[in-house]
Design a protein around this motif. Structure first.
Motif, short mmCIF file in Angstrom:
data_model
loop_
_atom_site.label_atom_id
_atom_site.label_comp_id
_atom_site.label_asym_id
_atom_site.label_seq_id
_atom_site.Cartn_x
_atom_site.Cartn_y
_atom_site.Cartn_z
N PHE A 164 48.51 0.63 68.38
CA PHE A 164 50.28 0.22 68.69
C PHE A 164 49.95 -1.31 69.00
CE2 PHE A 164 48.02 -0.40 73.19
CZ PHE A 164 48.48 -0.79 74.14
N VAL A 165 51.06 -1.61 69.43
CA VAL A 165 51.41 -3.39 69.60
C VAL A 165 51.98 -3.79 70.46
CG1 VAL A 165 51.51 -3.42 66.48
CG2 VAL A 165 53.98 -3.52 67.81
N LEU A 166 51.28 -5.09 71.20
CA LEU A 166 51.71 -5.82 72.37
C LEU A 166 53.37 -6.26 71.74
CD1 LEU A 166 48.29 -6.18 74.15
CD2 LEU A 166 50.27 -4.23 74.97
N ASP A 167 54.41 -6.49 71.72
CA ASP A 167 55.26 -7.40 71.79
C ASP A 167 55.96 -8.64 72.60
OD1 ASP A 167 57.10 -8.92 70.51
OD2 ASP A 167 59.01 -7.11 70.16
N PRO A 168 55.17 -9.28 72.81
CA PRO A 168 55.54 -10.83 74.07
C PRO A 168 57.11 -10.89 74.27
CG PRO A 168 53.85 -11.92 72.43
CD PRO A 168 54.97 -10.38 71.94
N PHE A 227 54.91 -7.52 78.15
CA PHE A 227 54.83 -7.32 76.65
C PHE A 227 55.41 -6.02 77.09
CE2 PHE A 227 51.64 -10.76 75.10
CZ PHE A 227 51.84 -10.65 76.19
N ALA A 228 55.48 -5.42 75.10
CA ALA A 228 56.47 -4.31 75.18
C ALA A 228 55.28 -3.62 74.31
CB ALA A 228 57.82 -4.43 74.62
N ALA A 229 55.21 -2.03 75.12
CA ALA A 229 54.31 -1.92 74.50
C ALA A 229 55.02 -0.64 72.79
CB ALA A 229 53.26 -0.65 74.78
N ARG A 230 55.00 -1.19 71.41
CA ARG A 230 55.78 -0.48 70.32
C ARG A 230 55.06 -0.17 69.52
NH1 ARG A 230 61.02 -2.87 72.12
NH2 ARG A 230 60.65 -4.86 72.31
N SER A 236 60.33 1.44 74.07
CA SER A 236 58.81 1.27 74.63
C SER A 236 58.23 1.15 75.42
CB SER A 236 58.85 -0.67 74.00
OG SER A 236 60.15 -0.87 74.05
N THR A 237 57.33 0.75 75.67
CA THR A 237 57.08 1.34 77.47
C THR A 237 56.49 -0.37 77.78
OG1 THR A 237 56.17 2.45 76.90
CG2 THR A 237 54.99 1.42 78.63
N LEU A 238 56.98 -1.23 79.44
CA LEU A 238 57.03 -2.08 79.12
C LEU A 238 55.37 -2.48 80.00
CD1 LEU A 238 60.11 -3.93 81.05
CD2 LEU A 238 58.98 -4.03 78.78
N ILE A 239 54.70 -3.82 79.71
CA ILE A 239 53.02 -3.91 80.87
C ILE A 239 53.62 -5.28 81.16
CG2 ILE A 239 50.71 -4.33 80.08
CD1 ILE A 239 51.21 -2.83 77.56
N SER A 240 53.16 -5.45 82.46
CA SER A 240 53.58 -6.67 83.63
C SER A 240 51.91 -6.71 83.86
CB SER A 240 54.27 -6.53 84.11
OG SER A 240 54.61 -8.10 85.23
N SER A 241 51.42 -7.53 83.46
CA SER A 241 50.00 -8.67 83.07
C SER A 241 50.19 -9.86 83.64
CB SER A 241 48.66 -7.03 82.90
OG SER A 241 49.28 -7.89 81.96
N VAL A 242 49.03 -10.17 84.48
CA VAL A 242 47.92 -11.28 83.69
C VAL A 242 47.16 -11.33 82.76
CG1 VAL A 242 46.54 -13.40 84.91
CG2 VAL A 242 48.73 -12.33 86.01
N LEU A 243 47.33 -12.20 81.90
CA LEU A 243 46.37 -11.62 80.52
C LEU A 243 45.43 -12.61 81.09
CD1 LEU A 243 48.83 -10.46 78.03
CD2 LEU A 243 47.28 -9.04 79.67
N SER A 244 43.80 -12.68 80.38
CA SER A 244 42.78 -13.29 80.25
C SER A 244 42.52 -14.70 79.58
CB SER A 244 41.85 -12.97 80.70
OG SER A 244 41.26 -12.00 79.08
N SER A 245 42.81 -13.98 78.20
CA SER A 245 43.47 -14.79 76.75
C SER A 245 45.14 -14.26 76.22
CB SER A 245 41.81 -14.80 75.58
OG SER A 245 42.45 -13.56 75.88
N SER A 246 45.51 -14.98 75.11
CA SER A 246 46.38 -14.93 74.24
C SER A 246 46.03 -13.63 73.42
CB SER A 246 46.64 -15.60 74.16
OG SER A 246 45.83 -16.48 72.32
#
Length: 296
Positions: free
Chosen positions: A97-101, A113-116, A3-13
């Motif tokens: 794809f799905v974002l896995d916290p 989040f992991a992109a899985r 999987s690929t990791l995404i590190s970001s500030v999300l404006s909403s869940s």
């Protein structure tokens, strides 16, 4: 599964703002590509062919498997832009794809989040609405997002195919198992049709539709290196929603879909498929028995 990791500030869940009963479109925002970072992995000697495609994220409860169909209601400007790009320049393809916290560390200040469970999808039909569009898609094959290329107005990235390991020693056993699976699917399809109310009756169910799609030749618009083998496609056909499923049955299906996406062993997936189909046959048969008593 890698999987690929995404590190970001999300404006909403990752919770949908508006959706139809059969699909959810999550609201998300990534503050610049600089916030996207990839997990470093050892380079393989043989590098699979890659495609640059739009990416559409979902929550972990909405994994899409190859051969599965889904209808999306796209209405936000960024998702409509993704649709236009996919249709005009990407041969009717994008990636689901799905974002896995996940938790990186207790001191982390950003959501990670992991992109899985990436799945290359084909756009099968588009119905334009006053607000947005209804888009029918079909899962074609598993992919890994190797790197992100942009986030404005929608996510895009480079993806590579994920395929099963071929085992010559078990090819005869796989052929036999697939033959049995197809017969079980046809039996379940017949039971499902009987369970449906007359006005809702169809000649085939979602399950049988996925089986027929898996048996067909690869669509011309699908990049050949991204399209799974016939055996692999057929091994995914059983992971579909059946009529009258309870919440517990839907939860069980979700777990089985994750296992099916994770494994690279066709025989292992076929074993999962057979177990799931047999359970569904027993469940539908029981519901038919109750239905016949109610009619009397």
């Amino acid at each position: 599964m890698t999987s690929t990791l995404i590190s970001s500030v999300l404006s909403s869940s990752i919770i949908p703002t508006e959706y139809r009963s059969w699909v959810r479109i999550p609201a998300f925002s990534i503050s610049g590509v600089s916030n996207v970072r990839l997990v470093k992995r050892r380079r393989l000697k043989i590098v699979a062919k890659s495609l640059d495609l739009p990416l559409l994220p979902f929550s972990m409860s909405e994994v899409l498997v190859p051969t599965e169909s889904k209808t999306l209601h796209l209405y936000e400007a960024r998702f409509l832009a993704l649709l236009e790009e996919s249709m005009k320049r990407k041969q009717n393809m994008f990636v689901h794809f799905v974002l896995d916290p996940i938790s990186i560390s207790e001191k982390a200040t950003e959501a990670s989040f992991a992109a899985r469970y990436g799945c290359l999808v084909l756009i099968e039909n588009v119905e334009r609405l006053d607000i947005g569009a209804l888009v029918s898609i079909r899962g074609a094959g598993r992919v890994k997002i190797s790197r992100f290329l942009g986030a404005d107005p929608y996510l895009s990235g480079e993806v590579r195919p994920i395929k099963d390991r071929f085992n010559y020693e078990s090819s005869n056993e796989i052929t036999s198992k697939i033959s049995n699976l197809k017969e079980y699917i046809k039996n379940l399809n017949s039971l499902e049709i009987k369970l449906k109310a007359p006005e809702d009756s169809l000649l085939q169910t979602r399950l049988f539709n996925s089986l027929k799609w898996a048996e067909d030749e690869p669509p011309k618009e699908c990049e050949e290196s991204f399209f799974p083998s016939l055996q692999e496609r057929l091994s995914f056909a059983a992971f579909q929603t059946v009529s009258g499923s309870t919440q517990s049955e839907l939860s069980k299906l979700q777990q089985e879909k994750l296992k099916a996406m994770d494994t690279k062993d066709t025989m292992e997936r076929l074993e999962l498929s057979m177990g799931l189909i047999k359970e569904n046959i027993s469940s539908i048969a029981a519901k038919l028995a109750i239905q016949s008593l109610d009619i009397r």
